[in-house]
Write a protein that holds these residues in place. Structure first.
Motif, PDB file in Angstrom:
ATOM      1  N   GLY A 182       0.805  -1.217   0.000  1.00 12.46           N
ATOM      2  CA  GLY A 182       0.000   0.000   0.000  1.00 12.46           C
ATOM      3  C   GLY A 182       0.837   1.265   0.000  1.00 12.46           C
ATOM      4  N   TYR A 183       0.235   2.317   0.544  1.00 12.76           N
ATOM      5  CA  TYR A 183       0.883   3.633   0.551  1.00 12.76           C
ATOM      6  C   TYR A 183       2.137   3.651   1.414  1.00 12.76           C
ATOM      7  CZ  TYR A 183      -2.837   5.741  -2.111  1.00 12.76           C
ATOM      8  OH  TYR A 183      -3.696   6.064  -3.136  1.00 12.76           O
ATOM      9  N   VAL A 184       2.214   2.761   2.404  1.00 14.79           N
ATOM     10  CA  VAL A 184       3.415   2.702   3.239  1.00 14.79           C
ATOM     11  C   VAL A 184       4.387   1.664   2.675  1.00 14.79           C
ATOM     12  CG1 VAL A 184       4.323   2.163   5.541  1.00 14.79           C
ATOM     13  CG2 VAL A 184       2.248   3.524   5.314  1.00 14.79           C
ATOM     14  N   GLY A 185       3.897   0.421   2.521  1.00 15.34           N
ATOM     15  CA  GLY A 185       4.770  -0.672   2.088  1.00 15.34           C
ATOM     16  C   GLY A 185       5.438  -0.410   0.749  1.00 15.34           C
ATOM     17  N   LEU A 187      -2.331  -9.571  -0.831  1.00 15.04           N
ATOM     18  CA  LEU A 187      -3.393 -10.492  -1.220  1.00 15.04           C
ATOM     19  C   LEU A 187      -4.187  -9.935  -2.397  1.00 15.04           C
ATOM     20  CD1 LEU A 187      -4.804 -11.301   2.342  1.00 15.04           C
ATOM     21  CD2 LEU A 187      -3.412 -12.803   0.883  1.00 15.04           C
ATOM     22  N   ASN A 188      -4.108  -8.626  -2.557  1.00 19.07           N
ATOM     23  CA  ASN A 188      -4.875  -7.964  -3.597  1.00 19.07           C
ATOM     24  C   ASN A 188      -4.174  -8.125  -4.956  1.00 19.07           C
ATOM     25  OD1 ASN A 188      -5.982  -6.030  -5.329  1.00 19.07           O
ATOM     26  ND2 ASN A 188      -6.425  -4.623  -3.652  1.00 19.07           N
ATOM     27  N   ARG A 243      -3.851  -5.081  -7.273  1.00 18.22           N
ATOM     28  CA  ARG A 243      -2.836  -4.119  -6.849  1.00 18.22           C
ATOM     29  C   ARG A 243      -1.434  -4.583  -7.289  1.00 18.22           C
ATOM     30  NH1 ARG A 243      -3.347  -1.019  -0.976  1.00 18.22           N
ATOM     31  NH2 ARG A 243      -3.301   1.011  -1.965  1.00 18.22           N
ATOM     32  N   SER A 254       3.099  -4.317   6.924  1.00 21.66           N
ATOM     33  CA  SER A 254       2.691  -2.993   6.462  1.00 21.66           C
ATOM     34  C   SER A 254       1.269  -3.033   5.952  1.00 21.66           C
ATOM     35  CB  SER A 254       3.631  -2.623   5.317  1.00 21.66           C
ATOM     36  OG  SER A 254       4.068  -1.341   5.457  1.00 21.66           O
ATOM     37  N   VAL A 255       0.402  -3.634   6.749  1.00 20.03           N
ATOM     38  CA  VAL A 255      -0.986  -3.783   6.313  1.00 20.03           C
ATOM     39  C   VAL A 255      -1.853  -2.714   6.977  1.00 20.03           C
ATOM     40  CG1 VAL A 255      -0.711  -6.250   5.900  1.00 20.03           C
ATOM     41  CG2 VAL A 255      -1.545  -5.472   8.114  1.00 20.03           C
ATOM     42  N   ASN A 256      -3.075  -2.614   6.494  1.00 17.81           N
ATOM     43  CA  ASN A 256      -3.959  -1.564   6.996  1.00 17.81           C
ATOM     44  C   ASN A 256      -4.489  -1.854   8.403  1.00 17.81           C
ATOM     45  OD1 ASN A 256      -4.760  -3.493   5.078  1.00 17.81           O
ATOM     46  ND2 ASN A 256      -6.826  -2.659   4.989  1.00 17.81           N
ATOM     47  N   TRP A 271      -6.045  -7.405  10.363  1.00 17.89           N
ATOM     48  CA  TRP A 271      -5.133  -7.661   9.244  1.00 17.89           C
ATOM     49  C   TRP A 271      -3.722  -7.945   9.756  1.00 17.89           C
ATOM     50  CZ3 TRP A 271      -9.305  -4.470   8.973  1.00 17.89           C
ATOM     51  CH2 TRP A 271     -10.196  -4.708   7.939  1.00 17.89           C
ATOM     52  N   ALA A 307      -3.898 -11.438  11.106  1.00 17.94           N
ATOM     53  CA  ALA A 307      -3.940 -12.450  10.034  1.00 17.94           C
ATOM     54  C   ALA A 307      -2.552 -12.638   9.427  1.00 17.94           C
ATOM     55  CB  ALA A 307      -4.924 -12.028   8.946  1.00 17.94           C
ATOM     56  N   CYS A 308      -1.846 -11.536   9.206  1.00 15.27           N
ATOM     57  CA  CYS A 308      -0.549 -11.775   8.552  1.00 15.27           C
ATOM     58  C   CYS A 308       0.481 -12.277   9.550  1.00 15.27           C
ATOM     59  CB  CYS A 308      -0.095 -10.611   7.678  1.00 15.27           C
ATOM     60  SG  CYS A 308       0.315  -9.140   8.465  1.00 15.27           S
ATOM     61  N   ARG A 357      -8.405   8.893   1.199  1.00 12.92           N
ATOM     62  CA  ARG A 357      -8.942   8.469   2.499  1.00 12.92           C
ATOM     63  C   ARG A 357      -9.174   9.674   3.409  1.00 12.92           C
ATOM     64  NH1 ARG A 357      -4.849   3.582   3.792  1.00 12.92           N
ATOM     65  NH2 ARG A 357      -3.440   5.002   2.694  1.00 12.92           N
TER      66      ARG A 357
HETATM   67  P1  ADP Z   1      -1.224   1.852   4.204  1.00  9.45           P
HETATM   68  O1  ADP Z   1      -1.598   3.273   3.893  1.00  9.45           O
HETATM   69  O2  ADP Z   1      -1.057   1.602   5.673  1.00  9.45           O
HETATM   70  O3  ADP Z   1      -0.082   1.352   3.403  1.00  9.45           O
HETATM   71  P2  ADP Z   1      -3.063   0.405   2.445  1.00  9.45           P
HETATM   72  O4  ADP Z   1      -4.510   0.095   2.664  1.00  9.45           O
HETATM   73  O5  ADP Z   1      -2.693   1.321   1.320  1.00  9.45           O
HETATM   74  O6  ADP Z   1      -2.523   0.976   3.846  1.00  9.45           O
HETATM   75  O7  ADP Z   1      -2.223  -0.936   2.232  1.00  9.45           O
HETATM   76  C1  ADP Z   1      -2.325  -2.062   2.994  1.00  9.45           C
HETATM   77  C2  ADP Z   1      -2.252  -3.289   2.071  1.00  9.45           C
HETATM   78  O8  ADP Z   1      -2.118  -4.463   2.881  1.00  9.45           O
HETATM   79  C3  ADP Z   1      -3.466  -3.513   1.182  1.00  9.45           C
HETATM   80  O9  ADP Z   1      -3.076  -3.504  -0.193  1.00  9.45           O
HETATM   81  C4  ADP Z   1      -4.004  -4.907   1.607  1.00  9.45           C
HETATM   82  O10 ADP Z   1      -4.497  -5.673   0.521  1.00  9.45           O
HETATM   83  C5  ADP Z   1      -2.760  -5.553   2.206  1.00  9.45           C
HETATM   84  N1  ADP Z   1      -3.029  -6.647   3.160  1.00  9.45           N
HETATM   85  C6  ADP Z   1      -3.844  -6.628   4.241  1.00  9.45           C
HETATM   86  N2  ADP Z   1      -3.801  -7.800   4.904  1.00  9.45           N
HETATM   87  C7  ADP Z   1      -2.918  -8.599   4.235  1.00  9.45           C
HETATM   88  C8  ADP Z   1      -2.422  -9.950   4.419  1.00  9.45           C
HETATM   89  N3  ADP Z   1      -2.809 -10.697   5.457  1.00  9.45           N
HETATM   90  N4  ADP Z   1      -1.524 -10.424   3.526  1.00  9.45           N
HETATM   91  C9  ADP Z   1      -1.114  -9.666   2.488  1.00  9.45           C
HETATM   92  N5  ADP Z   1      -1.538  -8.401   2.263  1.00  9.45           N
HETATM   93  C10 ADP Z   1      -2.426  -7.871   3.111  1.00  9.45           C
END
Ligand code: ADP
Ligand code: UDX
Length: 468
Positions: free
Chosen positions: A15-18, A39-40, A43, A93-95, A113, A116-117, A352
């Motif tokens: 995402g925006y951080v990772g 997982l997306n 993306r 680095s998940v949401n 999240w 889960a990870c 957001r």
């Molecule tokens: P941030 O701004 O904190 O980076 P985002 O919502 O942009 O937040 O990114 C978080 C990402 O983490 C999303 O793309 C989401 O699909 C991913 N994510 C959440 N849970 C998992 C998981 N268990 N395994 C892999 N990816 C995950």
């Protein structure tokens, strides 16, 4: 001290951080293989697209880094299991959005999240693995992560012994300046107990960050520092926004007040821009989480103190919306309103908590016709953010690609995001295209009042006294 050499990193969450964080790590550490998993699928596909304008996150300087390191030592994949298996260090680095139901709904952070990870890491990691929390998480979450990991180690004790250490390494990047912030951070904060793991993480940053900028604390201080930093920053914005309202009714000018107070080195110049209210994924969420923690730990006064920062923010957005309606004679039905900017700040495609969402939805409910422009936010994203109200009123709003076509026949323009191109608008030309009477509302204070002296429209600017 035997410090582990890190050869491969896995980051969960693209995402925006990772995304930007790992791109900068890969760029500065050519010998480390960095894999970002998510997982997306959509993306990940976008991160891998040949056309670099399609990568899912817009950040100045990011696509240049991606073109240098992608498929060299930076990889994007959905194969979470293998990526974890092959890594010495895993970044989470998940949401962590605000909980929508159950205990703490509306305030506490939802760490499903993260949990889960953590379980994914627990069941796939091999050997010694260092887990680094990057997501902003409630204080003491590292403890939950450790418990999950330890239980797993016990289960695996017959097979390969695997061991985990947990570090907190909060990210302080701001969107829109992420690459610059990552490349040249004010500080790097590492929280943890295990000296060897701390040093292993520190060694990564030492590739481009000066040692004196890297500070270490215990886990809880690190987690709390992230919440506190965001709360302090947001507090400055609510403070200046509250004074902007006072300026408007007294004849003071918020820019003059900002300059006068900012020159006091104890106060400082930064983060004193009045606006439509702060947005973004962090400020509101982190303050609400902080207020929840204070309640939980028996500190209701501290909780309500910080809650005020969010209340003033909501009030600022609402008071601007109400003012727009009032200036348009209390009626916006079938009036065309141009919305300049939909992202929560300039130089990002992130929407957001953007004040534009609330303002657009309310205007649609009032019957206005909206012409929405943003240089980086896609139509699909606006559709998602406007939700049911956007769908019910779909024929009453449009997404404009061309800025010049946004204000044809408009009754009003509302500037909501401080995009550079809005600073250079030819207002004489715009004025000739608008209806009469009409209004320009500048919620970001980017229009120079001197440049619109000969324009026909009425003008309102945040924090400007004697608004006419
Ligand atoms: P941030 O701004 O904190 O980076 P985002 O919502 O942009 O937040 O990114 C978080 C990402 O983490 C999303 O793309 C989401 O699909 C991913 N994510 C959440 N849970 C998992 C998981 N268990 N395994 C892999 N990816 C995950
Ligand atoms: C914030 C923190 O700055 C960052 O350290 C943390 O890691 C995540 O949260 P971000 O939300 O990306 O970063 O952007 P930021 O620049 O802080 O802006 C947040 C909101 O405050 C935006 O809506 C912005 O327009 C608003 N803002 C900022 C103001 O209204 N006035 C200002 O002076 C500064």
């Amino acid at each position: 001290m035997l410090v582990k050499n890190i050869n491969s990193i896995c980051c969960i969450g693209a995402g925006y951080v990772g995304g930007p964080t790992m791109a900068v790590v890969a760029d500065n550490c050519p010998d480390i293989k960095v894999t970002i998993v998510d997982l997306n699928e959509e993306r990940i596909k976008l991160w891998n697209s040949n056309d670099l304008t399609k990568i899912p996150i817009f950040e100045p300087g990011l696509k240049e880094i991606i073109s240098r390191v992608r498929n060299k030592n930076l990889f994007f994949t959905t194969d979470v299991e293998n990526s974890i298996k092959n890594s010495d260090m895993v970044f989470i680095s998940v949401n962590t959005p605000t909980k929508t139901k159950g205990i703490g709904a509306g305030k506490a952070s939802d760490i499903s999240w993260v949990e889960a990870c953590t379980r994914q890491v627990a069941s796939n990691a091999i050997g010694e693995t260092i887990i680094v929390e990057k997501s902003t998480i409630p204080v003491r979450t590292a403890e939950a992560i450790k418990t999950i990991l330890e239980n797993n180690s016990k289960k695996n004790s017959k097979s390969d012994a695997c061991s985990f250490t947990v570090l907190s390494n909060p990210e302080f990047l701001a969107e829109g300046t992420a690459v610059k912030d990552l490349q040249n951070p004010d500080r790097i904060l590492i929280g943890g107990e295990d000296e060897e793991s701390i040093q292993a993480l520190k060694n990564i940053y030492l590739n481009w960050v000066a040692e004196e900028k890297i500070i270490t604390t215990n886990l809880w201080s690190s987690e709390l520092s992230k919440l506190t930093a965001n709360a302090f920053l947001a507090q400055r914005i609510s403070s200046i926004n509250s004074i902007s309202a006072l300026c408007e009714v007294t004849g003071a000018d918020i820019d003059e007040v900002k300059k006068a107070i900012g020159l006091d080195t104890r106060i400082g110049k930064k983060f004193l821009n009045a606006g439509p209210g702060f947005g973004g994924s962090c400020f509101k969420k982190d303050i609400l989480n902080l207020t929840y923690l204070c309640q939980h730990f028996g500190l209701p006064e501290v909780s309500s103190y910080w809650e005020q920062v969010v209340s003033i923010n909501n009030w600022q957005i609402y008071r601007i919306y109400k003012m727009v309606i009032n200036k348009l004679f209390g009626n916006v039905t079938n009036k065309k309103i141009a919305i300049l900017g939909f992202s929560f700040k300039a130089n990002t495609n992130d929407t957001r908590e953007s004040p534009a969402i609330f303002i657009c939805k309310e205007l649609l409910v009032e019957g206005a016709l909206l012409s929405i422009h943003d240089p980086k936010v896609s139509l699909a994203q606006i559709i998602t953010e406007l939700g049911d109200i956007g769908e019910e009123n779909r024929s009453n709003w449009s997404h404009q690609i061309d800025l010049d076509e946004t204000y044809d026949d408009a009754d009003a323009i509302i500037i909501l995001t401080e995009w550079e191109q809005y600073r250079n608008i030819n207002w004489d030309l715009v004025s000739s295209k608008m209806k009469s009477p009409s209004w320009v509302f500048d919620t970001r204070k980017i229009v120079n009042p001197k440049k619109i002296k000969n324009c026909d429209f009425n003008f309102w600017q945040v924090g400007l006294g004697n608004n006419i």
